[in-house]
Design a protein around this motif. Sequence first.
Motif, PDB file in Angstrom:
ATOM      1  N   THR A 139      34.525 -25.577 -33.978  1.00  0.00           N
ATOM      2  CA  THR A 139      34.969 -24.736 -32.853  1.00  0.00           C
ATOM      3  C   THR A 139      36.400 -24.232 -33.072  1.00  0.00           C
ATOM      4  OG1 THR A 139      33.446 -25.907 -31.404  1.00  0.00           O
ATOM      5  CG2 THR A 139      35.147 -24.597 -30.337  1.00  0.00           C
ATOM      6  N   ILE A 162      44.931 -24.933 -24.120  1.00  0.00           N
ATOM      7  CA  ILE A 162      44.702 -25.795 -22.948  1.00  0.00           C
ATOM      8  C   ILE A 162      43.522 -26.704 -23.286  1.00  0.00           C
ATOM      9  CG2 ILE A 162      44.461 -25.871 -20.446  1.00  0.00           C
ATOM     10  CD1 ILE A 162      45.084 -22.836 -20.458  1.00  0.00           C
ATOM     11  N   GLY A 163      43.807 -27.996 -23.348  1.00  0.00           N
ATOM     12  CA  GLY A 163      42.828 -28.985 -23.798  1.00  0.00           C
ATOM     13  C   GLY A 163      43.404 -29.731 -24.987  1.00  0.00           C
ATOM     14  N   ARG A 164      43.130 -31.039 -25.054  1.00  0.00           N
ATOM     15  CA  ARG A 164      43.687 -31.847 -26.153  1.00  0.00           C
ATOM     16  C   ARG A 164      42.626 -32.790 -26.717  1.00  0.00           C
ATOM     17  NH1 ARG A 164      47.411 -36.050 -22.556  1.00  0.00           N
ATOM     18  NH2 ARG A 164      45.967 -36.123 -20.831  1.00  0.00           N
ATOM     19  N   VAL A 168      38.135 -30.043 -29.987  1.00  0.00           N
ATOM     20  CA  VAL A 168      38.623 -28.664 -29.928  1.00  0.00           C
ATOM     21  C   VAL A 168      40.159 -28.583 -29.885  1.00  0.00           C
ATOM     22  CG1 VAL A 168      38.413 -26.426 -28.776  1.00  0.00           C
ATOM     23  CG2 VAL A 168      36.571 -28.087 -28.507  1.00  0.00           C
ATOM     24  N   HIS A 187      47.295 -29.644 -20.965  1.00  0.00           N
ATOM     25  CA  HIS A 187      46.150 -30.500 -20.609  1.00  0.00           C
ATOM     26  C   HIS A 187      46.167 -30.737 -19.111  1.00  0.00           C
ATOM     27  CE1 HIS A 187      49.256 -33.572 -20.583  1.00  0.00           C
ATOM     28  NE2 HIS A 187      49.628 -33.091 -21.768  1.00  0.00           N
ATOM     29  N   SER A 188      45.323 -31.657 -18.662  1.00  0.00           N
ATOM     30  CA  SER A 188      45.141 -31.819 -17.215  1.00  0.00           C
ATOM     31  C   SER A 188      46.398 -32.306 -16.491  1.00  0.00           C
ATOM     32  CB  SER A 188      43.968 -32.757 -16.937  1.00  0.00           C
ATOM     33  OG  SER A 188      44.156 -33.944 -17.662  1.00  0.00           O
ATOM     34  N   THR A 207      38.626 -26.202 -21.522  1.00  0.00           N
ATOM     35  CA  THR A 207      38.612 -27.265 -20.509  1.00  0.00           C
ATOM     36  C   THR A 207      37.252 -27.476 -19.853  1.00  0.00           C
ATOM     37  OG1 THR A 207      39.132 -25.865 -18.583  1.00  0.00           O
ATOM     38  CG2 THR A 207      41.001 -26.626 -19.904  1.00  0.00           C
ATOM     39  N   GLY A 208      36.468 -26.428 -19.716  1.00  0.00           N
ATOM     40  CA  GLY A 208      35.239 -26.538 -18.921  1.00  0.00           C
ATOM     41  C   GLY A 208      35.531 -26.423 -17.435  1.00  0.00           C
ATOM     42  N   LEU A 212      39.787 -21.217 -14.272  1.00  0.00           N
ATOM     43  CA  LEU A 212      41.160 -21.744 -14.486  1.00  0.00           C
ATOM     44  C   LEU A 212      42.138 -20.615 -14.845  1.00  0.00           C
ATOM     45  CD1 LEU A 212      42.937 -24.346 -14.803  1.00  0.00           C
ATOM     46  CD2 LEU A 212      42.333 -24.316 -17.217  1.00  0.00           C
ATOM     47  N   VAL A 227      37.016 -20.922 -24.653  1.00  0.00           N
ATOM     48  CA  VAL A 227      36.099 -21.870 -25.300  1.00  0.00           C
ATOM     49  C   VAL A 227      35.181 -22.534 -24.269  1.00  0.00           C
ATOM     50  CG1 VAL A 227      35.974 -23.920 -26.791  1.00  0.00           C
ATOM     51  CG2 VAL A 227      37.880 -22.339 -27.040  1.00  0.00           C
ATOM     52  N   ILE A 229      32.660 -23.846 -21.477  1.00  0.00           N
ATOM     53  CA  ILE A 229      31.278 -23.505 -21.108  1.00  0.00           C
ATOM     54  C   ILE A 229      30.936 -24.322 -19.863  1.00  0.00           C
ATOM     55  CG2 ILE A 229      28.834 -23.528 -21.758  1.00  0.00           C
ATOM     56  CD1 ILE A 229      29.660 -23.583 -24.673  1.00  0.00           C
ATOM     57  N   VAL A 260      32.940 -17.582 -28.514  1.00  0.00           N
ATOM     58  CA  VAL A 260      33.195 -18.726 -29.403  1.00  0.00           C
ATOM     59  C   VAL A 260      31.894 -19.443 -29.800  1.00  0.00           C
ATOM     60  CG1 VAL A 260      34.395 -20.949 -29.580  1.00  0.00           C
ATOM     61  CG2 VAL A 260      35.514 -19.022 -28.427  1.00  0.00           C
ATOM     62  N   GLY A 261      30.919 -19.486 -28.892  1.00  0.00           N
ATOM     63  CA  GLY A 261      29.671 -20.229 -29.134  1.00  0.00           C
ATOM     64  C   GLY A 261      28.968 -19.822 -30.427  1.00  0.00           C
ATOM     65  N   THR A 264      30.918 -20.675 -33.528  1.00  0.00           N
ATOM     66  CA  THR A 264      30.940 -22.108 -33.835  1.00  0.00           C
ATOM     67  C   THR A 264      29.723 -22.465 -34.682  1.00  0.00           C
ATOM     68  OG1 THR A 264      32.185 -22.678 -31.848  1.00  0.00           O
ATOM     69  CG2 THR A 264      30.847 -24.425 -32.807  1.00  0.00           C
TER      70      THR A 264
HETATM   71  P1  NAD Z   1      36.927 -32.516 -23.107  1.00  0.00           P
HETATM   72  O1  NAD Z   1      36.387 -32.846 -21.747  1.00  0.00           O
HETATM   73  O2  NAD Z   1      36.933 -33.542 -24.160  1.00  0.00           O
HETATM   74  O3  NAD Z   1      38.416 -31.993 -22.948  1.00  0.00           O
HETATM   75  C1  NAD Z   1      38.784 -31.136 -21.927  1.00  0.00           C
HETATM   76  C2  NAD Z   1      40.277 -30.961 -21.978  1.00  0.00           C
HETATM   77  O4  NAD Z   1      40.653 -30.065 -20.951  1.00  0.00           O
HETATM   78  C3  NAD Z   1      41.070 -32.245 -21.745  1.00  0.00           C
HETATM   79  O5  NAD Z   1      42.032 -32.380 -22.773  1.00  0.00           O
HETATM   80  C4  NAD Z   1      41.733 -32.073 -20.385  1.00  0.00           C
HETATM   81  O6  NAD Z   1      43.036 -32.623 -20.348  1.00  0.00           O
HETATM   82  C5  NAD Z   1      41.786 -30.555 -20.255  1.00  0.00           C
HETATM   83  N1  NAD Z   1      41.671 -30.099 -18.875  1.00  0.00           N
HETATM   84  C6  NAD Z   1      40.645 -30.330 -18.006  1.00  0.00           C
HETATM   85  N2  NAD Z   1      40.890 -29.732 -16.816  1.00  0.00           N
HETATM   86  C7  NAD Z   1      42.083 -29.124 -16.932  1.00  0.00           C
HETATM   87  C8  NAD Z   1      42.884 -28.360 -16.043  1.00  0.00           C
HETATM   88  N3  NAD Z   1      42.492 -28.096 -14.804  1.00  0.00           N
HETATM   89  N4  NAD Z   1      44.067 -27.888 -16.497  1.00  0.00           N
HETATM   90  C9  NAD Z   1      44.479 -28.133 -17.764  1.00  0.00           C
HETATM   91  N5  NAD Z   1      43.762 -28.853 -18.637  1.00  0.00           N
HETATM   92  C10 NAD Z   1      42.584 -29.336 -18.234  1.00  0.00           C
HETATM   93  O7  NAD Z   1      36.117 -31.221 -23.552  1.00  0.00           O
HETATM   94  P2  NAD Z   1      35.957 -30.524 -24.992  1.00  0.00           P
HETATM   95  O8  NAD Z   1      34.914 -31.225 -25.754  1.00  0.00           O
HETATM   96  O9  NAD Z   1      37.290 -30.297 -25.600  1.00  0.00           O
HETATM   97  O10 NAD Z   1      35.356 -29.118 -24.533  1.00  0.00           O
HETATM   98  C11 NAD Z   1      36.088 -28.281 -23.676  1.00  0.00           C
HETATM   99  C12 NAD Z   1      35.215 -27.154 -23.173  1.00  0.00           C
HETATM  100  O11 NAD Z   1      34.801 -26.380 -24.286  1.00  0.00           O
HETATM  101  C13 NAD Z   1      33.922 -27.615 -22.486  1.00  0.00           C
HETATM  102  O12 NAD Z   1      33.608 -26.694 -21.475  1.00  0.00           O
HETATM  103  C14 NAD Z   1      32.897 -27.527 -23.600  1.00  0.00           C
HETATM  104  O13 NAD Z   1      31.581 -27.315 -23.100  1.00  0.00           O
HETATM  105  C15 NAD Z   1      33.385 -26.316 -24.339  1.00  0.00           C
HETATM  106  N6  NAD Z   1      33.005 -26.264 -25.750  1.00  0.00           N
HETATM  107  C16 NAD Z   1      32.518 -25.096 -26.197  1.00  0.00           C
HETATM  108  C17 NAD Z   1      32.161 -24.968 -27.532  1.00  0.00           C
HETATM  109  C18 NAD Z   1      31.628 -23.674 -28.010  1.00  0.00           C
HETATM  110  O14 NAD Z   1      31.078 -23.604 -29.093  1.00  0.00           O
HETATM  111  N7  NAD Z   1      31.797 -22.583 -27.260  1.00  0.00           N
HETATM  112  C19 NAD Z   1      32.298 -26.051 -28.394  1.00  0.00           C
HETATM  113  C20 NAD Z   1      32.849 -27.237 -27.915  1.00  0.00           C
HETATM  114  C21 NAD Z   1      33.205 -27.324 -26.584  1.00  0.00           C
END
Ligand code: NAD
Length: 283
Positions: A139, A162-164, A168, A187-188, A207-208, A212, A227, A229, A260-261, A264
Amino acid sequence: MVSTVLIDGKKQADELCLQMKEKIKNFSRPPCLAVILVGDNPASLIYIKHKRKYAERLGVSVKFYQLSPVMTEDSLCSFIKELNENPLIDGILVQLPLPFPFDSYKIIDTIDPHKDVDGLSSTNLGYLFVGQPRIIPCTPLACMALLKTVVSDFSGLNAVVIGRSRLVGKPLGQLLLDAGCTLIQAHSQTKNLSEHCKNADIVVSATGHTGLIKKDFIKAGAVVIDVGISRTPEGKIVGDACADELMGIAGAITPVPGGVGPMTVSMIFQNLISICEKNLYNR
Ligand code: NAD
């Protein structure tokens, strides 16, 4: 008003498929990927279907193993070790998330790093973080490939990821740093997220968390890679960004779905081909 470019991940993935198909023609046999699913998570089954479809178009052989969720962690590890030893298997992918109580990263670390197409093992992540990347997680690789379609020089650009997560956020942050960006890894628990984003040339949200990234987060002309979903109560697939609001503000944005999907998926096979070419690890 900015004319926002929609970065078409599906088109990029289709083009890459044709290029890789040409490469594979010169191989002595088609590459072979082992895909392991433990249980029957419906989302995982859909992701695997996409991978198998792409593999079929590409001419890559996929051996799909759907295993029982009541198997022990030890027996799953033994199964992976057998695949590690099998010279006819070039790459191994364990579909995540694994059901409770499997320890995902213990399982991933059982995969021979040379066959770790997802690049998520401690060994491959370690190489990435010391600046000697071998197999890079798919990804983050997809995000970089899509960014490169609209950014020619990353040096000195402000990037917010955004995300750690290990999957990803963290590896992508490293790739952006290595490309020359000044990085904020949010991050969160990050305070004033919108202020950080507003100062960024590149915002990647992973973040999912639906909705946001709003229009007041993005400066005119910035590139947004979405990223995330999620599924709405009506069953629609959406990303982290309010994409409609960002049209006319962002310089470029990836759609969800179709961004991105699909890229990936193609990066899995790019990694597999690199493994077959043996140009990542000299063995
Ligand atoms: P994860 O749950 O492991 O991590 C999510 C991250 O987002 C965490 O680090 C958290 O601190 C941060 N976060 C959550 N809410 C937040 C907020 N309100 N403000 C700031 N930061 C926030 O998830 P992941 O595995 O890293 O995946 C993230 C997203 O990406 C999910 O929606 C997942 O489905 C999607 N994803 C998509 C693909 C693709 O191919 N498109 C691949 C992998 C993951």
